[in-house]
Design a protein around this motif. Sequence first.
Motif: not given
Length: 174
Positions: A88, A91, A95
């Motif tokens: 997470r 993420r 990008q």
Amino acid sequence: MTALLEVEGLVKHFVATRSVFGRPTAYVKAVDGVSFTVEAGKTLALVGESGCGKSTVSRLVLRLIEPDAGNVRFEGRDLGALGANELRAFRRDAQIIFQDPYASLNPRMTVSQILSEPLALHDLVPAPRRRERVEELLRLVGLEPRFARRYPHEFSGGQRQRIAIARALAVEPN
Ligand SMILES: Nc1ncnc2c1ncn2[C@@H]1O[C@H](COP(=O)(O)OP(=O)(O)O)[C@@H](O)[C@H]1O
Ligand SMILES: [Mg+2]
């Protein structure tokens, strides 16, 4: 110093054709042993003819698809070994800006909503400050702050791509 990104021996083959029984009969070797390193603050351009595997490498690096072999290390950590929480965080740190901004921007959301979403999702900016941050992001990519109220279809292709870039920058990726 460890590199930002280390890609080693990346392999991804796709099924190209199947028999009438659904068994694969041919594969496309989309990515077949790709290695490279990117230092922090540097730019790397991957150049090649259409269909040679550039986008597949990008998707593998971001863990949007799983490699058949090889590994990707981000700031020294093997992405294949990350748990749910670390993934997470990754993420946010990494990008992607997709090739086709029209397909990647929700047509039912205003630019303000598109750019606020990652700020809320990752808990980066408290609600009362989001509008200000959205305007700052728009200025950063050369768009006028008043465009925040518009929808993606009201922009040119190049302007839409700037919105996608602003969205990627919103989370302050590494
Ligand atoms: N999900 C998929 N299923 C099957 N084949 C795919 C898939 N994604 C890509 N390919 C094939 O892999 C090869 C590389 O595609 P891609 O990485 O998109 O190339 P590039 O971005 O360099 O134009 C192409 O032959 C493409 O048709
Ligand atoms: Mg491509």
